[in-house]
Design a protein around this motif. Structure first.
Motif, PDB file in Angstrom:
ATOM      1  N   ASP A   1      17.158 -20.754   0.661  1.00 56.55           N
ATOM      2  CA  ASP A   1      18.577 -20.423   0.590  1.00 56.55           C
ATOM      3  C   ASP A   1      18.871 -19.229  -0.309  1.00 56.55           C
ATOM      4  O   ASP A   1      19.999 -18.742  -0.340  1.00 56.55           O
ATOM      5  CB  ASP A   1      19.377 -21.622   0.071  1.00 56.55           C
ATOM      6  CG  ASP A   1      19.332 -22.797   1.042  1.00 56.55           C
ATOM      7  OD1 ASP A   1      19.145 -22.553   2.239  1.00 56.55           O
ATOM      8  OD2 ASP A   1      19.470 -23.940   0.585  1.00 56.55           O
TER       9      ASP A   1
ATOM     10  N   GLU B   1      25.733 -23.689   8.875  1.00 53.98           N
ATOM     11  CA  GLU B   1      25.475 -25.037   8.368  1.00 53.98           C
ATOM     12  C   GLU B   1      24.270 -25.662   9.067  1.00 53.98           C
ATOM     13  O   GLU B   1      23.421 -26.289   8.422  1.00 53.98           O
ATOM     14  CB  GLU B   1      26.718 -25.900   8.573  1.00 53.98           C
ATOM     15  CG  GLU B   1      27.928 -25.435   7.762  1.00 53.98           C
ATOM     16  CD  GLU B   1      29.188 -26.183   8.147  1.00 53.98           C
ATOM     17  OE1 GLU B   1      29.110 -27.064   9.037  1.00 53.98           O
ATOM     18  OE2 GLU B   1      30.254 -25.876   7.587  1.00 53.98           O
ATOM     19  N   ALA B   2      24.198 -25.479  10.384  1.00 56.48           N
ATOM     20  CA  ALA B   2      23.074 -26.039  11.139  1.00 56.48           C
ATOM     21  C   ALA B   2      21.769 -25.371  10.736  1.00 56.48           C
ATOM     22  O   ALA B   2      20.732 -26.039  10.600  1.00 56.48           O
ATOM     23  CB  ALA B   2      23.320 -25.863  12.636  1.00 56.48           C
TER      24      ALA B   2
ATOM     25  N   ARG C   1      20.882 -24.145   7.909  1.00 57.48           N
ATOM     26  CA  ARG C   1      20.405 -24.628   6.610  1.00 57.48           C
ATOM     27  C   ARG C   1      19.852 -26.044   6.712  1.00 57.48           C
ATOM     28  O   ARG C   1      19.021 -26.451   5.897  1.00 57.48           O
ATOM     29  CB  ARG C   1      21.531 -24.558   5.591  1.00 57.48           C
ATOM     30  CG  ARG C   1      21.921 -23.138   5.193  1.00 57.48           C
ATOM     31  CD  ARG C   1      22.819 -23.144   3.970  1.00 57.48           C
ATOM     32  NE  ARG C   1      24.084 -23.817   4.239  1.00 57.48           N
ATOM     33  CZ  ARG C   1      25.185 -23.224   4.693  1.00 57.48           C
ATOM     34  NH1 ARG C   1      25.166 -21.920   4.951  1.00 57.48           N
ATOM     35  NH2 ARG C   1      26.299 -23.904   4.889  1.00 57.48           N
ATOM     36  N   ARG C   2      20.299 -26.805   7.697  1.00 61.36           N
ATOM     37  CA  ARG C   2      19.821 -28.187   7.849  1.00 61.36           C
ATOM     38  C   ARG C   2      18.476 -28.261   8.549  1.00 61.36           C
ATOM     39  O   ARG C   2      17.733 -29.235   8.373  1.00 61.36           O
ATOM     40  CB  ARG C   2      20.843 -29.018   8.644  1.00 61.36           C
ATOM     41  CG  ARG C   2      22.118 -29.344   7.901  1.00 61.36           C
ATOM     42  CD  ARG C   2      22.840 -30.490   8.590  1.00 61.36           C
ATOM     43  NE  ARG C   2      23.077 -30.225  10.015  1.00 61.36           N
ATOM     44  CZ  ARG C   2      24.161 -29.644  10.501  1.00 61.36           C
ATOM     45  NH1 ARG C   2      25.122 -29.262   9.684  1.00 61.36           N
ATOM     46  NH2 ARG C   2      24.305 -29.454  11.804  1.00 61.36           N
ATOM     47  N   ILE C   3      18.150 -27.263   9.354  1.00 58.85           N
ATOM     48  CA  ILE C   3      16.885 -27.299  10.093  1.00 58.85           C
ATOM     49  C   ILE C   3      15.730 -27.152   9.109  1.00 58.85           C
ATOM     50  O   ILE C   3      15.630 -26.158   8.386  1.00 58.85           O
ATOM     51  CB  ILE C   3      16.853 -26.171  11.144  1.00 58.85           C
ATOM     52  CG1 ILE C   3      17.919 -26.410  12.216  1.00 58.85           C
ATOM     53  CG2 ILE C   3      15.469 -26.069  11.775  1.00 58.85           C
ATOM     54  CD1 ILE C   3      18.109 -25.255  13.168  1.00 58.85           C
ATOM     55  N   ASP C   4      14.864 -28.141   9.054  1.00 56.75           N
ATOM     56  CA  ASP C   4      13.807 -28.149   8.040  1.00 56.75           C
ATOM     57  C   ASP C   4      12.411 -28.305   8.621  1.00 56.75           C
ATOM     58  O   ASP C   4      11.452 -28.558   7.885  1.00 56.75           O
ATOM     59  CB  ASP C   4      14.058 -29.251   7.006  1.00 56.75           C
ATOM     60  CG  ASP C   4      14.109 -30.641   7.635  1.00 56.75           C
ATOM     61  OD1 ASP C   4      13.910 -30.761   8.869  1.00 56.75           O
ATOM     62  OD2 ASP C   4      14.364 -31.614   6.894  1.00 56.75           O
TER      63      ASP C   4
ATOM     64  N   ALA D   1      21.151 -17.597   6.943  1.00 60.40           N
ATOM     65  CA  ALA D   1      20.179 -18.693   7.032  1.00 60.40           C
ATOM     66  C   ALA D   1      18.825 -18.137   7.430  1.00 60.40           C
ATOM     67  O   ALA D   1      18.730 -17.090   8.081  1.00 60.40           O
ATOM     68  CB  ALA D   1      20.619 -19.751   8.047  1.00 60.40           C
TER      69      ALA D   1
ATOM     70  N   THR E   1      22.358 -27.052  19.223  1.00 62.87           N
ATOM     71  CA  THR E   1      22.596 -27.709  17.941  1.00 62.87           C
ATOM     72  C   THR E   1      24.050 -27.630  17.521  1.00 62.87           C
ATOM     73  O   THR E   1      24.603 -28.585  16.951  1.00 62.87           O
ATOM     74  CB  THR E   1      21.703 -27.079  16.853  1.00 62.87           C
ATOM     75  OG1 THR E   1      20.324 -27.276  17.212  1.00 62.87           O
ATOM     76  CG2 THR E   1      21.959 -27.702  15.487  1.00 62.87           C
TER      77      THR E   1
END
Length: 245
Positions: free
Chosen positions: A5, A23-24, A26-29, A116, A204
């Protein structure tokens, strides 16, 4: 804040339609967001990055894409994001993606806000670990094919056209692989890893519209993925510059 980030702009700097994607992103890991069977990149994988650049033009939200030169191994009509292999002086994947976009299409990096970075995507057997870098084209600059030997054309593909059911289909590969495809600028075919990233991101955030997943077309021309060709060609050009220097 995680290392991934660091250096990213806040959502408030983005247009409202792009914030759900930030937002999506940053959530993808995991690289398995692209495919459930995708493996993690090994430690010895060579780093690379591509720029997934969203802008807003006359036709609304759009994505910057390149058509590879017709004389290259990938033949005509192969579509990819700007990008390439990481140079030693690059400041991480963001630096790689912005530098490559500047070299390939003349993009002014100062006009891009990165919001992102996605997990590394491993591309065997070339052994590249590619980081997709997501950016907002805050201040659009003129773009063009800087080196016609490498890039035939540069264009902005409207999101409305990418999500049009008439432009969606599945692409079959002789290996048995089946993945998403899109009809883009002038009837060109977007497929492979690049199409997979676009399709998964759109799904997504709920940008998809119902389309016929039973519509299957053969892979276009080259059997090799356009993203792989993009990065391997960049490496070859870099080696050539070093030898000449």
């Amino acid at each position: 804040m995680s290392a991934r980030d660091a250096g990213l702009v806040d959502d408030e700097a983005l247009p409202s339609w792009l914030r759900p994607l930030a937002e999506a992103g940053r959530r993808i890991d995991s690289p398995r967001f692209l495919s459930p069977s995708m493996a993690d990149a090994p430690d010895n994988a060579r780093p690379a990055a591509v720029l997934v650049l969203f802008g807003e033009g006359d036709a609304g939200p759009d994505v910057l894409l390149t058509e590879r030169a017709h004389s290259m191994r990938s033949h005509a009509g192969q579509i990819a994001f700007p990008g390439g292999a990481t140079d030693p002086e690059d400041d991480g994947p963001i630096g790689t993606a912005l530098r490559e976009a500047e070299e390939e299409v003349g993009l002014e990096p100062d006009g891009v806000d990165v919001f992102a970075t996605l997990p590394k995507l491993w591309l065997p057997p070339s052994n590249f670990a590619v980081t997709p870098v997501l950016g907002w084209w805050r201040r659009p600059s003129p773009v063009h094919a800087v080196d016609p030997v490498e890039v035939a054309s540069v264009f902005r593909s409207p999101v409305s056209e990418l999500t049009d059911p008439a432009n969606r289909f599945m692409v079959s590969h002789p290996s048995g692989w089946l993945g998403p495809g899109f009809t883009v600028d002038r009837g060109l075919t977007l497929w492979g890893f690049t199409a997979g990233i676009v399709a998964r991101l759109f799904s997504t955030v709920g940008w998809d519209r119902p389309w016929n997943r039973d519509r299957v077309v053969p892979y276009p021309q080259s059997a090799r993925d356009p993203m792989v060709e993009e990065i391997e060609t960049d490496v070859s050009r870099s080696v050539g510059r070093e030898r000449r220097g």
